[in-house]
Write a protein that holds these residues in place. Structure first.
Motif, mmCIF file in Angstrom:
data_model
loop_
_atom_site.group_PDB
_atom_site.id
_atom_site.type_symbol
_atom_site.label_atom_id
_atom_site.label_comp_id
_atom_site.label_asym_id
_atom_site.label_seq_id
_atom_site.Cartn_x
_atom_site.Cartn_y
_atom_site.Cartn_z
ATOM 1 N N LEU A 80 -0.331 -2.563 5.038
ATOM 2 C CA LEU A 80 -0.686 -3.640 5.949
ATOM 3 C C LEU A 80 -0.402 -5.003 5.324
ATOM 4 N N TYR A 81 -0.628 -5.117 4.018
ATOM 5 C CA TYR A 81 -0.417 -6.388 3.329
ATOM 6 C C TYR A 81 1.018 -6.568 2.836
ATOM 7 N N GLY A 82 1.899 -5.620 3.141
ATOM 8 C CA GLY A 82 3.314 -5.808 2.855
ATOM 9 C C GLY A 82 3.827 -5.147 1.602
ATOM 10 N N ARG A 129 -6.946 5.128 2.620
ATOM 11 C CA ARG A 129 -7.280 3.720 2.826
ATOM 12 C C ARG A 129 -6.436 2.822 1.928
ATOM 13 N N CYS A 130 -6.203 3.262 0.697
ATOM 14 C CA CYS A 130 -5.391 2.455 -0.218
ATOM 15 C C CYS A 130 -3.959 2.313 0.278
ATOM 16 N N VAL A 131 -3.347 3.420 0.655
ATOM 17 C CA VAL A 131 -1.963 3.372 1.123
ATOM 18 C C VAL A 131 -1.860 2.532 2.392
ATOM 19 N N ASP A 132 -2.794 2.714 3.295
ATOM 20 C CA ASP A 132 -2.763 1.966 4.550
ATOM 21 C C ASP A 132 -2.962 0.481 4.292
ATOM 22 N N THR A 133 -3.944 0.131 3.469
ATOM 23 C CA THR A 133 -4.218 -1.278 3.171
ATOM 24 C C THR A 133 -3.027 -1.931 2.487
ATOM 25 N N ALA A 134 -2.444 -1.240 1.514
ATOM 26 C CA ALA A 134 -1.278 -1.785 0.808
ATOM 27 C C ALA A 134 -0.144 -2.069 1.771
ATOM 28 N N ALA A 193 -8.486 -4.469 -0.768
ATOM 29 C CA ALA A 193 -7.547 -5.458 -0.223
ATOM 30 C C ALA A 193 -7.125 -6.459 -1.290
ATOM 31 N N GLU A 194 -8.086 -6.946 -2.079
ATOM 32 C CA GLU A 194 -7.756 -7.929 -3.118
ATOM 33 C C GLU A 194 -6.810 -7.343 -4.151
ATOM 34 N N THR A 195 -6.971 -6.076 -4.455
ATOM 35 C CA THR A 195 -6.070 -5.425 -5.414
ATOM 36 C C THR A 195 -4.619 -5.543 -4.959
ATOM 37 N N PHE A 196 -4.365 -5.280 -3.691
ATOM 38 C CA PHE A 196 -2.978 -5.293 -3.228
ATOM 39 C C PHE A 196 -2.454 -6.719 -3.012
ATOM 40 N N LYS A 197 -3.314 -7.647 -2.669
ATOM 41 C CA LYS A 197 -2.891 -9.045 -2.631
ATOM 42 C C LYS A 197 -2.494 -9.496 -4.039
ATOM 43 N N ASN A 198 -3.286 -9.105 -5.027
ATOM 44 C CA ASN A 198 -2.977 -9.465 -6.415
ATOM 45 C C ASN A 198 -1.690 -8.794 -6.888
ATOM 46 N N ALA A 199 -1.464 -7.557 -6.451
ATOM 47 C CA ALA A 199 -0.227 -6.866 -6.831
ATOM 48 C C ALA A 199 0.991 -7.636 -6.348
ATOM 49 N N LEU A 200 0.912 -8.179 -5.138
ATOM 50 C CA LEU A 200 2.016 -8.990 -4.619
ATOM 51 C C LEU A 200 2.215 -10.238 -5.472
#
Length: 195
Positions: free
Chosen positions: A145-147, A138-143, A113-120
């Protein structure tokens, strides 16, 4: 272990469908990167724990670079410990020909989750995610979900060094997927009540 994992996946299938996981994820697993994609996010996994899995992800990043020479790479992991992941990943890719200006480091990718928040925060709106097959859904779904508009580019799970752990990883990912989904809902609820 294989039979246990398969049984758990069957039991979880109705919940997966209810949550919409297959509909969000499976159409996004690609072999050809969409032309509008400018970024690839390469997921770390703890070099000291699983160097073969991490190296397999980096080899796939090299293959992706050959397919899409203009793509930029966000290398995500933690800089803590004896093997700082992003620095190791950067050295691996640069030694094999990917130029420095194509490589960006996220040393605060403590979890998926933190990875994709940081990507944003890096300003990345869409990306292809490079990780092992067991981790990809899980990665695709999590990404998403976070937009983040995410696509999955699979790293084959190959090699005798990895084979004994395959089903353990699949089982862990199923449990982690639900945990991450619950965490996302809790964060959304918390943010709604704080604003």
């Amino acid at each position: 272990m294989c039979a246990v994992t398969f049984g758990i996946y069957l039991l979880c299938l109705p919940l997966d469908v209810l949550l919409g996981i297959p509909f969000r994820c499976f159409p996004r697993l690609v072999k050809i990167v969409p032309p509008e994609i400018e970024w690839a996010i390469v997921m770390g996994c703890g070099y000291e724990i699983s160097p073969n899995a991490l190296n397999a992800r980096l080899e796939t990043a090299l293959r992706l670079h050959k397919l899409c020479p203009n793509i930029k790479f966000l290398l995500s992991g933690t800089e803590a410990g004896d093997y700082p992941e992003p620095s190791y990943m950067e050295n691996y890719l640069r030694q094999r020909g990917i130029p420095a200006e194509k490589i960006f480091l996220d040393g605060k990718g403590f979890n998926t989750a933190e990875t994709f928040k940081n990507a944003l925060r890096f300003g990345i709106a869409r990306a292809v995610v490079v990780t092992n097959d067991f981790h990809l859904l899980r990665c695709v779904d999590t990404a998403r979900l976070y937009g983040l508009e995410a696509y999955g580019f699979v790293v084959p799970f190959e090699g005798s060094a990895l084979r004994p752990y395959r089903w353990r990883y699949w089982l862990r990912e199923k449990l982690a997927h639900y945990w991450g989904y619950g965490r996302f809902l809790f964060e959304r609820w918390k943010n709604a009540h704080e604003s």
